[in-house]
Scaffold this motif. Structure first.
Motif, PDB file in Angstrom:
ATOM      1  N   LEU A 237       0.828  -1.214   0.000  1.00  0.00           N
ATOM      2  CA  LEU A 237       0.000   0.000   0.000  1.00  0.00           C
ATOM      3  C   LEU A 237       0.858   1.258   0.000  1.00  0.00           C
ATOM      4  O   LEU A 237       0.508   2.262  -0.637  1.00  0.00           O
ATOM      5  CB  LEU A 237      -0.958  -0.012   1.190  1.00  0.00           C
ATOM      6  N   LEU A 238       1.982   1.235   0.714  1.00  0.00           N
ATOM      7  CA  LEU A 238       2.905   2.370   0.673  1.00  0.00           C
ATOM      8  C   LEU A 238       3.432   2.584  -0.740  1.00  0.00           C
ATOM      9  O   LEU A 238       3.484   3.718  -1.237  1.00  0.00           O
ATOM     10  CB  LEU A 238       4.086   2.125   1.611  1.00  0.00           C
ATOM     11  N   ALA A 239       3.828   1.498  -1.390  1.00  0.00           N
ATOM     12  CA  ALA A 239       4.338   1.599  -2.758  1.00  0.00           C
ATOM     13  C   ALA A 239       3.266   2.135  -3.692  1.00  0.00           C
ATOM     14  O   ALA A 239       3.538   2.987  -4.549  1.00  0.00           O
ATOM     15  CB  ALA A 239       4.830   0.228  -3.223  1.00  0.00           C
ATOM     16  N   TYR A 240       2.048   1.654  -3.528  1.00  0.00           N
ATOM     17  CA  TYR A 240       0.951   2.069  -4.413  1.00  0.00           C
ATOM     18  C   TYR A 240       0.593   3.538  -4.191  1.00  0.00           C
ATOM     19  O   TYR A 240       0.284   4.267  -5.141  1.00  0.00           O
ATOM     20  CB  TYR A 240      -0.264   1.190  -4.157  1.00  0.00           C
ATOM     21  N   GLU A 241       0.668   3.994  -2.943  1.00  0.00           N
ATOM     22  CA  GLU A 241       0.350   5.391  -2.635  1.00  0.00           C
ATOM     23  C   GLU A 241       1.346   6.349  -3.296  1.00  0.00           C
ATOM     24  O   GLU A 241       0.958   7.374  -3.862  1.00  0.00           O
ATOM     25  CB  GLU A 241       0.367   5.605  -1.122  1.00  0.00           C
ATOM     26  N   LYS A 242       2.638   6.001  -3.214  1.00  0.00           N
ATOM     27  CA  LYS A 242       3.676   6.919  -3.674  1.00  0.00           C
ATOM     28  C   LYS A 242       4.120   6.673  -5.116  1.00  0.00           C
ATOM     29  O   LYS A 242       4.545   7.606  -5.799  1.00  0.00           O
ATOM     30  CB  LYS A 242       4.902   6.805  -2.757  1.00  0.00           C
ATOM     31  N   TRP A 243       4.059   5.414  -5.585  1.00  0.00           N
ATOM     32  CA  TRP A 243       4.660   5.079  -6.879  1.00  0.00           C
ATOM     33  C   TRP A 243       3.735   4.257  -7.772  1.00  0.00           C
ATOM     34  O   TRP A 243       4.175   3.263  -8.371  1.00  0.00           O
ATOM     35  CB  TRP A 243       5.975   4.307  -6.658  1.00  0.00           C
ATOM     36  N   PRO A 244       2.455   4.629  -7.914  1.00  0.00           N
ATOM     37  CA  PRO A 244       1.603   3.862  -8.821  1.00  0.00           C
ATOM     38  C   PRO A 244       2.114   3.893 -10.258  1.00  0.00           C
ATOM     39  O   PRO A 244       1.845   2.984 -11.040  1.00  0.00           O
ATOM     40  CB  PRO A 244       0.241   4.558  -8.691  1.00  0.00           C
ATOM     41  N   ASN A 245       2.888   4.934 -10.585  1.00  0.00           N
ATOM     42  CA  ASN A 245       3.453   5.046 -11.938  1.00  0.00           C
ATOM     43  C   ASN A 245       4.398   3.906 -12.268  1.00  0.00           C
ATOM     44  O   ASN A 245       4.692   3.653 -13.444  1.00  0.00           O
ATOM     45  CB  ASN A 245       4.201   6.367 -12.084  1.00  0.00           C
TER      46      ASN A 245
END
Length: 315
Positions: free
Chosen positions: A226-234
């Protein structure tokens, strides 16, 4: 094999980047990567510190070697100016600086309204930029009248003892061939053994290959995801979109097609040291000599502690 830490200029403030660099050095990481962006990929990342100011600060904060990952010396900043910046960085670090370069992204390079060239033209511009930078680092007055750039009566007075190494990013066969032919090293963020082999075959034998991956250290895999998805969905945006989309809002729109589960393809999430060791092995097996890991989210110290106690000693 060298294990380094990847500083994300898009996600962290200048002060946070300095503290991460110090923490990485204490943990036993051997070198640093630092990204060069005018914009973050998405607004949630929230930062875009000027990389040349950061390198000046890092040169005084740590003794680690620093590589830009990567600078584009073709559109936003003229290669003659990059040559001066890189020379000063090499002097400040006592020779601990390497210039990582690539053909760039419209996200950062379009800000003056310049046309964004197609790939073959960008590679042509990159080769000419390398010629200019090396000409200036040779010392003396330098002039160049080329297809894409003009330099007249330029001289860099503050030069390091030896020319700066140029490491070239390659994500496909064309750019990787250029890296092998004219670069002093290779840069990638994919554990692709075929591309490393192409780099070696086209002139990169004996030259370092640098690879990197992202982590999201957290108490659980789900929390890290979820942290990765919040900051780096790109990170889940496919194909050449990362090179051609011009603004963070466009990346946010494209990222609507990305799901949290897709972060597992781009990140090592959670706190399992074996997952990190497995990813490091993938890069090592692909032929990389140096492997960099960068952490997203607020738990960098947790990652440093894990590497210091459970990963670096095993390597």
């Amino acid at each position: 094999m060298r294990i380094g830490y990847f500083l994300s200029s898009e996600e962290f403030s200048p002060a946070e980047l300095i503290e991460q660099a110090k923490g990485a050095e204490r943990a036993g990481f051997q070198s640093l990567w630092i990204s060069d962006h005018y914009h973050p990929w998405v607004d949630a990342q929230g930062h875009s510190a000027f990389v040349w100011s950061m390198i000046g600060a890092l040169s005084q904060a740590t003794k680690l070697e620093i590589t830009t990952a990567v600078t584009c010396p073709t559109v936003r900043i003229h290669p003659a100016v990059i040559a001066q910046a890189a020379a000063t960085s090499a002097v400040l670090t006592g020779g601990r600086f390497r210039l990582g370069i690539g053909t760039g992204e419209a996200l950062n390079e379009h800000i003056f309204g310049d046309a964004w060239p197609e790939e073959d033209v960008r590679l042509e511009m990159l080769e000419e930029a390398v010629e200019i930078m090396r000409g200036l680092w040779a010392g003396g007055t330098f002039s160049h009248h080329g297809k894409h750039y003009t330099v007249e009566n330029a001289r860099i007075y503050t030069l390091p003892d030896r020319p700066v190494e140029i490491h070239i990013s390659g994500f496909g066969p064309k750019s990787t061939e250029v890296a092998g032919r004219i670069g002093d090293g290779y840069v990638s963020v994919m554990p692709d053994g075929d591309l490393v082999a192409k780099f070696r075959e086209t002139g990169g034998t004996g030259k370092p290959a640098q690879g990197a991956f992202k982590a999201a250290f957290a108490a659980s895999t789900d929390e890290g995801r979820l942290l990765a998805y919040e900051k780096w969905p790109n990170a889940g945006v496919p194909g050449e979109l990362s090179q051609v989309l011009p603004s963070p809002k466009h990346f946010e729109q494209a990222s609507q097609l990305v799901t949290p589960e897709m972060m597992d393809d781009a990140f090592v999430c959670g706190n399992d040291p074996e997952a990190h060791l497995e990813m490091i092995r993938k890069y090592a097996d692909a032929g990389f000599d140096e492997i960099y890991v960068g952490n997203t989210g607020p738990n960098s110290q947790g990652l440093f502690d894990m590497y210091a106690s459970q990963i670096l000693p095993k390597l």
